[in-house]
Design a protein around this motif. Structure first.
Motif, PDB file in Angstrom:
ATOM      1  N   GLU A  21       0.853  -1.200   0.000  1.00  0.00           N
ATOM      2  CA  GLU A  21       0.000   0.000   0.000  1.00  0.00           C
ATOM      3  C   GLU A  21       0.892   1.254   0.000  1.00  0.00           C
ATOM      4  OE1 GLU A  21      -3.184   0.042  -0.231  1.00  0.00           O
ATOM      5  OE2 GLU A  21      -3.817  -2.004   0.262  1.00  0.00           O
ATOM      6  N   HIS A  22       1.621   1.444  -1.079  1.00  0.00           N
ATOM      7  CA  HIS A  22       2.657   2.477  -1.106  1.00  0.00           C
ATOM      8  C   HIS A  22       2.091   3.900  -1.108  1.00  0.00           C
ATOM      9  CE1 HIS A  22       5.213  -0.900  -1.658  1.00  0.00           C
ATOM     10  NE2 HIS A  22       4.803  -1.148  -2.883  1.00  0.00           N
ATOM     11  N   GLU A  23       0.982   4.108  -1.770  1.00  0.00           N
ATOM     12  CA  GLU A  23       0.375   5.446  -1.772  1.00  0.00           C
ATOM     13  C   GLU A  23      -0.077   5.831  -0.366  1.00  0.00           C
ATOM     14  OE1 GLU A  23       0.495   7.456  -4.130  1.00  0.00           O
ATOM     15  OE2 GLU A  23       0.882   6.245  -5.925  1.00  0.00           O
ATOM     16  N   LYS A  24      -0.671   4.879   0.354  1.00  0.00           N
ATOM     17  CA  LYS A  24      -1.067   5.139   1.738  1.00  0.00           C
ATOM     18  C   LYS A  24       0.168   5.368   2.615  1.00  0.00           C
ATOM     19  CE  LYS A  24      -5.490   2.666   1.758  1.00  0.00           C
ATOM     20  NZ  LYS A  24      -6.255   1.552   2.376  1.00  0.00           N
ATOM     21  N   ALA A  25       1.245   4.652   2.307  1.00  0.00           N
ATOM     22  CA  ALA A  25       2.483   4.834   3.066  1.00  0.00           C
ATOM     23  C   ALA A  25       3.002   6.258   2.900  1.00  0.00           C
ATOM     24  CB  ALA A  25       3.535   3.821   2.617  1.00  0.00           C
ATOM     25  N   THR A  29      12.748  10.370   8.420  1.00  0.00           N
ATOM     26  CA  THR A  29      11.501  10.185   7.674  1.00  0.00           C
ATOM     27  C   THR A  29      11.732  10.338   6.182  1.00  0.00           C
ATOM     28  OG1 THR A  29      10.309  11.132   9.559  1.00  0.00           O
ATOM     29  CG2 THR A  29       9.079  10.908   7.506  1.00  0.00           C
ATOM     30  N   TYR A  30      12.684  11.204   5.795  1.00  0.00           N
ATOM     31  CA  TYR A  30      13.002  11.350   4.379  1.00  0.00           C
ATOM     32  C   TYR A  30      13.458  10.011   3.787  1.00  0.00           C
ATOM     33  CZ  TYR A  30      12.826  16.434   5.035  1.00  0.00           C
ATOM     34  OH  TYR A  30      12.421  17.721   5.316  1.00  0.00           O
ATOM     35  N   ASN A  31      14.196   9.235   4.588  1.00  0.00           N
ATOM     36  CA  ASN A  31      14.632   7.924   4.105  1.00  0.00           C
ATOM     37  C   ASN A  31      13.434   7.020   3.829  1.00  0.00           C
ATOM     38  OD1 ASN A  31      17.356   8.598   4.306  1.00  0.00           O
ATOM     39  ND2 ASN A  31      17.536   7.820   6.403  1.00  0.00           N
ATOM     40  N   ASP A  32      12.466   7.020   4.751  1.00  0.00           N
ATOM     41  CA  ASP A  32      11.286   6.179   4.554  1.00  0.00           C
ATOM     42  C   ASP A  32      10.471   6.620   3.339  1.00  0.00           C
ATOM     43  OD1 ASP A  32      11.422   4.230   6.652  1.00  0.00           O
ATOM     44  OD2 ASP A  32      10.993   5.818   8.089  1.00  0.00           O
ATOM     45  N   ILE A  33      10.386   7.937   3.131  1.00  0.00           N
ATOM     46  CA  ILE A  33       9.689   8.431   1.938  1.00  0.00           C
ATOM     47  C   ILE A  33      10.454   8.011   0.686  1.00  0.00           C
ATOM     48  CG2 ILE A  33       8.946  10.498   0.683  1.00  0.00           C
ATOM     49  CD1 ILE A  33       8.531  11.861   3.402  1.00  0.00           C
ATOM     50  N   GLY A  34      11.788   8.085   0.758  1.00  0.00           N
ATOM     51  CA  GLY A  34      12.610   7.655  -0.373  1.00  0.00           C
ATOM     52  C   GLY A  34      12.405   6.185  -0.708  1.00  0.00           C
ATOM     53  N   LEU A  37      10.914   4.390  -4.150  1.00  0.00           N
ATOM     54  CA  LEU A  37      11.571   3.289  -4.866  1.00  0.00           C
ATOM     55  C   LEU A  37      10.594   2.153  -5.125  1.00  0.00           C
ATOM     56  CD1 LEU A  37      15.124   3.013  -3.202  1.00  0.00           C
ATOM     57  CD2 LEU A  37      14.534   3.917  -5.453  1.00  0.00           C
ATOM     58  N   HIS A  38       9.741   1.851  -4.139  1.00  0.00           N
ATOM     59  CA  HIS A  38       8.712   0.839  -4.347  1.00  0.00           C
ATOM     60  C   HIS A  38       7.807   1.216  -5.523  1.00  0.00           C
ATOM     61  CE1 HIS A  38       9.321  -1.966  -1.094  1.00  0.00           C
ATOM     62  NE2 HIS A  38       9.336  -1.009  -0.182  1.00  0.00           N
TER      63      HIS A  38
END
Length: 348
Positions: free
Chosen positions: A280-284, A301-306, A310-311
């Motif tokens: 569920e990448h859009e929800k992420a 958090t920037y890393n998690d968004i990055g 990538l997904h």
């Protein structure tokens, strides 16, 4: 006489053959040199972090030529991509806090950190290592080749690792694996010295303090598996109560956006990463965006968004997020490793 010569020849041949086989056993042949069939995209979201609380990053140096003095660095952050089926694809970035050096004696530690001598921690606060190549051997041992940077000087070194442990899981369903390695450096090559006395030659021909420094590594690495956490069937475990809280938080965050309740940073991270593992990448993205609004100081958090980008296959957007993370902390090993992963995917 002829029989005696024949027997002697056979004996010599047998000894030579045995020594050759023994040498082959003692020196196994490499089976891979950084060539892999692995699709690097499989590493997305699969990074391990080095658990400094359960790891040892130490060194040993000889004092007056004989007595070993040991020390360690307490604080470091490291990230690696690792697949036990493709060890040759392993990639590592590590950043070590020089100020965390501990030799068991405060006065000596302060001297080692002092300006204009030894490590000069004020000017050079970080030691770093980034891998560039892996050589895997038949016995599952491997060499990790990379750039070691100390006091602003970079040299290529090789760390020899024994076969890693099998991947296991802890109480929270985290994957964990351990690595043990060692290598030797010449401190003079990195200009780590403390004055003429320590480099002076004694009567036995040895220096007061050895130039050779043995580096000893026992590194415990973990990766949170959020899918496995939610699939836990042990209703009596403390973990399940945590997961129920996360599910409720997910409802508040995504289904009831008008809620004024502020969730803690850990919960919001768990929600986003779990959504990514569920596809569920859009929800992420929504989840991590809300976390960034609530906790703008959390540059990780920037890393998690990055990772989320990538997904979704957007390498450029992902790259921008990892670079934002490095603007806040230039030693963020996770951001460094993902930027390296993007380059590997592009060049594959």
């Amino acid at each position: 006489m002829r029989n005696l010569l024949l027997s002697f020849t056979l004996l010599v041949f047998s000894c030579v053959t045995f020594e050759s086989k023994q040498e082959e056993e003692d020196n196994p042949s490499p089976i891979s040199q950084n060539k892999t069939e692995l699709d690097f995209r499989e590493f997305i979201g699969m990074d391990y972090f080095m658990d400094e609380q359960h790891s040892y990053l130490g060194f040993k140096i000889k004092y007056f030529g004989f007595s070993p003095v040991r020390g360690r660095f307490e604080n470091f952050n490291g990230t690696l991509f690792y697949n036990p089926e493709h060890i040759e694809a392993t990639s590592v970035s590590v950043f070590v806090d020089v100020g965390s050096i501990d030799t068991g004696q405060d006065r000596r530690d302060e001297d080692l950190k002092r300006e204009d001598t030894w490590f000069n921690a004020t000017t050079f606060p970080i030691i770093s290592f980034q891998s560039s190549e892996v050589i895997l051997y038949e016995d599952a041992n491997f060499d990790l080749i990379g750039d070691l940077r100390v006091k602003g000087i970079t040299r290529t070194d090789t760390i020899s690792f024994s076969a890693p442990t099998a991947i296991s899981r802890d109480w929270a369903e985290n994957e964990q694996v351990d690595f043990s390695g060692k290598f030797t450096i010449d401190r003079q090559e990195f200009e780590v010295f403390g004055g003429d006395f320590w480099s002076s030659i004694m009567e036995n021909g040895l220096t007061q303090l050895s130039d050779e420094v043995e580096i000893e590594l026992d590194i415990h690495c973990r990766r949170a598996d959020y899918t496995a956490r939610f699939n836990s069937e042990d209703s009596t475990s403390a973990l399940v109560h945590v997961l129920r809280d996360v599910k409720e938080a997910n409802r508040l965050l995504l289904e009831d956006p008008s809620s004024d309740e502020k969730l803690n940073s850990w919960t919001m991270t768990a929600i986003g990463r779990t959504l990514n593992e569920w596809g569920e990448h859009e929800k992420a993205l929504i989840s991590f965006g809300k976390k960034l609004e609530a906790y703008p100081e959390k540059h990780s958090t920037y890393n998690d968004i990055g990772v989320t980008y990538l997904h979704l296959g957007d390498n450029l957007a992902a790259k921008m997020q990892f670079e934002k993370s490095l603007q806040s902390d230039s030693t963020d090993s996770r951001a460094h490793e993902y930027l390296r992963l993007i380059r590997r995917m592009v060049n594959d």
